[in-house]
Design an enzyme around this catalytic site. Structure first.
Site, PDB file in Angstrom:
ATOM      1  N   LYS A  90     -13.984 -10.096   6.220  1.00  0.00           N
ATOM      2  CA  LYS A  90     -13.679 -10.476   4.745  1.00  0.00           C
ATOM      3  C   LYS A  90     -11.974 -10.192   4.642  1.00  0.00           C
ATOM      4  O   LYS A  90     -11.551  -9.578   5.207  1.00  0.00           O
ATOM      5  CB  LYS A  90     -14.506  -9.618   3.964  1.00  0.00           C
ATOM      6  CG  LYS A  90     -14.358  -8.107   4.125  1.00  0.00           C
ATOM      7  CD  LYS A  90     -15.324  -7.306   3.294  1.00  0.00           C
ATOM      8  CE  LYS A  90     -15.322  -5.704   3.542  1.00  0.00           C
ATOM      9  NZ  LYS A  90     -16.458  -5.056   3.182  1.00  0.00           N
ATOM     10  N   TYR A 102      17.788   1.283  -6.740  1.00  0.00           N
ATOM     11  CA  TYR A 102      17.307   1.303  -8.064  1.00  0.00           C
ATOM     12  C   TYR A 102      17.095   2.608  -8.725  1.00  0.00           C
ATOM     13  O   TYR A 102      16.191   3.426  -8.072  1.00  0.00           O
ATOM     14  CB  TYR A 102      16.283   0.456  -8.336  1.00  0.00           C
ATOM     15  CG  TYR A 102      16.503  -1.095  -8.213  1.00  0.00           C
ATOM     16  CD1 TYR A 102      17.253  -1.570  -9.044  1.00  0.00           C
ATOM     17  CD2 TYR A 102      15.980  -1.645  -7.079  1.00  0.00           C
ATOM     18  CE1 TYR A 102      17.542  -3.018  -8.641  1.00  0.00           C
ATOM     19  CE2 TYR A 102      16.124  -3.018  -6.799  1.00  0.00           C
ATOM     20  CZ  TYR A 102      17.091  -3.583  -7.736  1.00  0.00           C
ATOM     21  OH  TYR A 102      17.270  -4.933  -7.540  1.00  0.00           O
TER      22      TYR A 102
HETATM   23  C1  LIG Z   1     -16.554  -3.971   3.877  1.00  0.00           C
HETATM   24  C2  LIG Z   1     -18.101  -3.499   4.612  1.00  0.00           C
HETATM   25  C3  LIG Z   1     -18.271  -3.153   5.952  1.00  0.00           C
HETATM   26  C4  LIG Z   1     -17.131  -2.772   6.777  1.00  0.00           C
HETATM   27  O1  LIG Z   1     -16.586  -1.363   6.418  1.00  0.00           O
HETATM   28  P1  LIG Z   1     -15.589  -0.491   6.935  1.00  0.00           P
HETATM   29  O2  LIG Z   1     -15.469   0.561   6.366  1.00  0.00           O
HETATM   30  O3  LIG Z   1     -14.372  -1.305   7.044  1.00  0.00           O
HETATM   31  O4  LIG Z   1     -16.305  -0.485   8.439  1.00  0.00           O
HETATM   32  C5  LIG Z   1     -19.458  -3.099   6.139  1.00  0.00           C
HETATM   33  N1  LIG Z   1     -20.599  -3.175   5.381  1.00  0.00           N
HETATM   34  C6  LIG Z   1     -20.332  -3.839   4.199  1.00  0.00           C
HETATM   35  C7  LIG Z   1     -21.580  -4.199   3.277  1.00  0.00           C
HETATM   36  C8  LIG Z   1     -19.049  -4.202   3.715  1.00  0.00           C
HETATM   37  O5  LIG Z   1     -18.919  -4.644   2.452  1.00  0.00           O
END
Ligand SMILES: *Cc1c(COP(=O)(O)O)cnc(C)c1O
Length: 367
Positions: free
Chosen positions: A40, A263
Site C-alpha cells: 500500500k 532561516y
Molecule cells: C499496513 C498493514 C500491514 C503491514 O504492517 P507493517 O507494520 O508495515 O508490517 C499488515 N496488515 C495490515 C492490515 C495493514 O494495514
C-alpha cells in the site's frame, strides 16, 4: 549505474536484491506461512508497480495487500495477476462489481460492508476475509458479534466459501507488552475449527510472535528492510535497507564562530568550522521538523544537521578538518544510516519518512 539526469539530483535508490533478501529472512521466521506482501501507499514510497512486478517475477510471495481499491486497480491495469487483498475492504457498495471483475479479495470489517455484500447482485463469488477486532478497536467485528456474522457469511451464496479470517495487532512492536498474547488467543478461540485461512501478523508479528504466524503473514515495513521495533536494529534482524535516499553536496563553505545559518538564524557556530549544503529539503519529503543534530552521512561519516531544513536544501556541520567537496555523496537514510535512527531524531517513525518522499524524488532501481 545511474543515468545522467539522476546523477546530480536527489534520488532514492531502491535495491531489489535487498527486497528479495528481506523476504527470505521473513520466510525463515515463518516457514509454514504464505506471504502477503503489503505494498500500500506506493509500496511505502518504494514504487508499487515496479515492486509488484518484481514480486510477481520472483514468485516469492503468494499475494499482495493494499489499502485502496485504486491501488488494486492500478496493479491489475499493469498486468499483475497475483491475488490482491483489500485490507480495509470496499468503501462503497457500488464498487463491488469492480472487485468481482478484477478478482480482488476483500476484508469485511463492519455491518455496513456485510449488508452491502448481502444486498449486492454479484454473479461472481468474492473471496473474503472476515476481520475480528482483537483490540485495535479501529476496524473489525467485536468478539460478541463475530459468531453471528460468521454464521450469516457461511450461509450466503454471495461469497466464495470458506470464509477466511484476519486481525491486526495494536502493540506487536512492543516485545514485552503483555497485550498481544491474549489477542492471539482471542483470535484462535474465535476461529477454532473453521476451514478458512487465518492471518494475524504484520512485520512485528512475524518477527516477534511465532504463535501469530498462522496461514498467511502480512509483512510491510520489514520487507523494506526496516526494523519494526524501537529497540532492535534492522542489522540485528538481518534486514537490509531497500531504500537509500541519496544526494550531493552543492556547496562547501568556511563558517566563522558566531555566524548563524539558515532561516530564522536558529543555529550559531560555537567555533570556526566548514558547512556543507545538500540539495534536499522538505520539497523532497525530508521533514522540516528535523532538528539540529539529526544525522546525515557525508562521504561515509555521520555529520549533524545545523540550522533549519528549507524547501530545497539542508546544511550540515562538516567540521573544521573537512576535506569534503562539492559533488560528494550524501546519504540521508538507508545504507549506512538506518531510516529508523533518522526517524527517532526527528520524532517520527520510519514508515512516515519513506512514505512521504515527494514526486520530485525519482526512484532508481538497482539489482
Ligand atoms: C499496513 C498493514 C500491514 C503491514 O504492517 P507493517 O507494520 O508495515 O508490517 C499488515 N496488515 C495490515 C492490515 C495493514 O494495514
Amino acid at each position: 549505474m545511474m543515468d545522467i539526469v539522476q546523477k546530480d539530483t536527489t534520488y532514492a535508490e531502491i535495491n531489489l536484491s535487498a527486497l528479495q533478501h528481506n523476504i527470505k529472512i521473513l520466510k525463515q521466521h515463518a516457514p509454514q506461512s504464505k506471504v502477503v506482501a503489503i505494498i500500500k501507499a506506493n509500496a511505502y514510497g518504494h514504487g508499487m508497480l515496479k515492486l509488484a512486478e518484481q514480486l510477481q517475477i520472483s514468485q516469492q510471495v503468494h499475494a499482495l495487500g493494499v489499502a485502496r481499491l485504486g491501488e488494486a486497480l492500478q496493479l491489475r491495469e499493469a498486468g499483475i495477476r497475483l491475488p490482491i487483498i483489500l485490507l480495509e475492504g470496499f468503501f462503497n457498495n457500488s464498487d463491488l462489481p469492480l472487485l468481482a471483475e478484477h478478482q480482488l479479495q476483500t476484508v469485511i470489517h463492519s455491518q455496513d460492508q456485510l449488508q452491502g455484500l448481502l444486498n449486492s447482485d454479484l454473479t461472481e463469488k468474492l473471496t473474503i476475509w472476515l476481520k475480528l477486532d482483537t483490540g485495535m478497536h479501529r476496524l473489525g467485528f467485536h468478539p460478541s458479534e463475530f459468531n453471528r456474522t460468521l454464521e450469516i457469511l457461511k450461509n450466503t451464496k454471495k461469497i466464495q466459501q470458506p470464509v477466511n479470517f484476519i486481525t491486526h495487532f495494536n502493540s506487536a512492536d512492543e516485545l514485552d507488552n503483555p497485550i498481544t498474547t491474549p489477542q492471539i488467543q482471542l483470535f484462535k478461540t474465535q476461529t477454532a475449527n473453521q476451514p478458512g485461512l487465518c492471518s494475524l501478523a504484520n512485520s512485528a508479528g512475524v518477527l516477534a510472535w511465532p504463535e501469530a504466524h498462522a496461514d498467511m503473514i502480512r509483512p510491510g515495513i520489514a520487507m523494506y528492510g526496516v526494523s519494526p521495533f524501537p529497540d532492535k536494529s534492522s542489522n540485528e534482524l538481518q534486514l537490509k535497507p531497500v531504500m537509500t535516499l541519496k544526494s550531493h553536496l552543492i556547496a562547501v563553505r568556511q563558517h566563522s564562530v558566531g555566524e548563524s545559518v539558515g532561516y530564522g538564524a536558529s543555529w550559531t557556530a560555537q567555533e570556526n568550522t566548514i558547512l556543507g549544503v545538500i540539495a534536499v529539503g522538505y520539497g523532497d519529503g525530508y521533514p522540516r521538523m528535523a532538528p539540529a543534530g539529526t544525522p546525515i552521512l557525508v562521504n561515509g561519516r555521520i555529520v549533524p544537521i545545523v540550522g533549519r531544513v528549507s524547501m530545497d536544501m539542508i546544511t550540515v556541520d562538516l567540521g573544521i578538518n573537512s576535506n569534503d567537496r562539492v559533488g560528494d555523496d550524501v546519504v540521508l537514510w538507508g545504507e549506512g544510516l538506518p531510516v529508523e535512527l533518522v526517524a527517532k531524531h526527528i520524532g517520527t517513525v520510519a514508515y512516515e519518512l519513506v512514505t512521504k518522499l515527494t514526486v520530485r524524488v525519482p526512484l532508481s532501481y538497482c539489482e
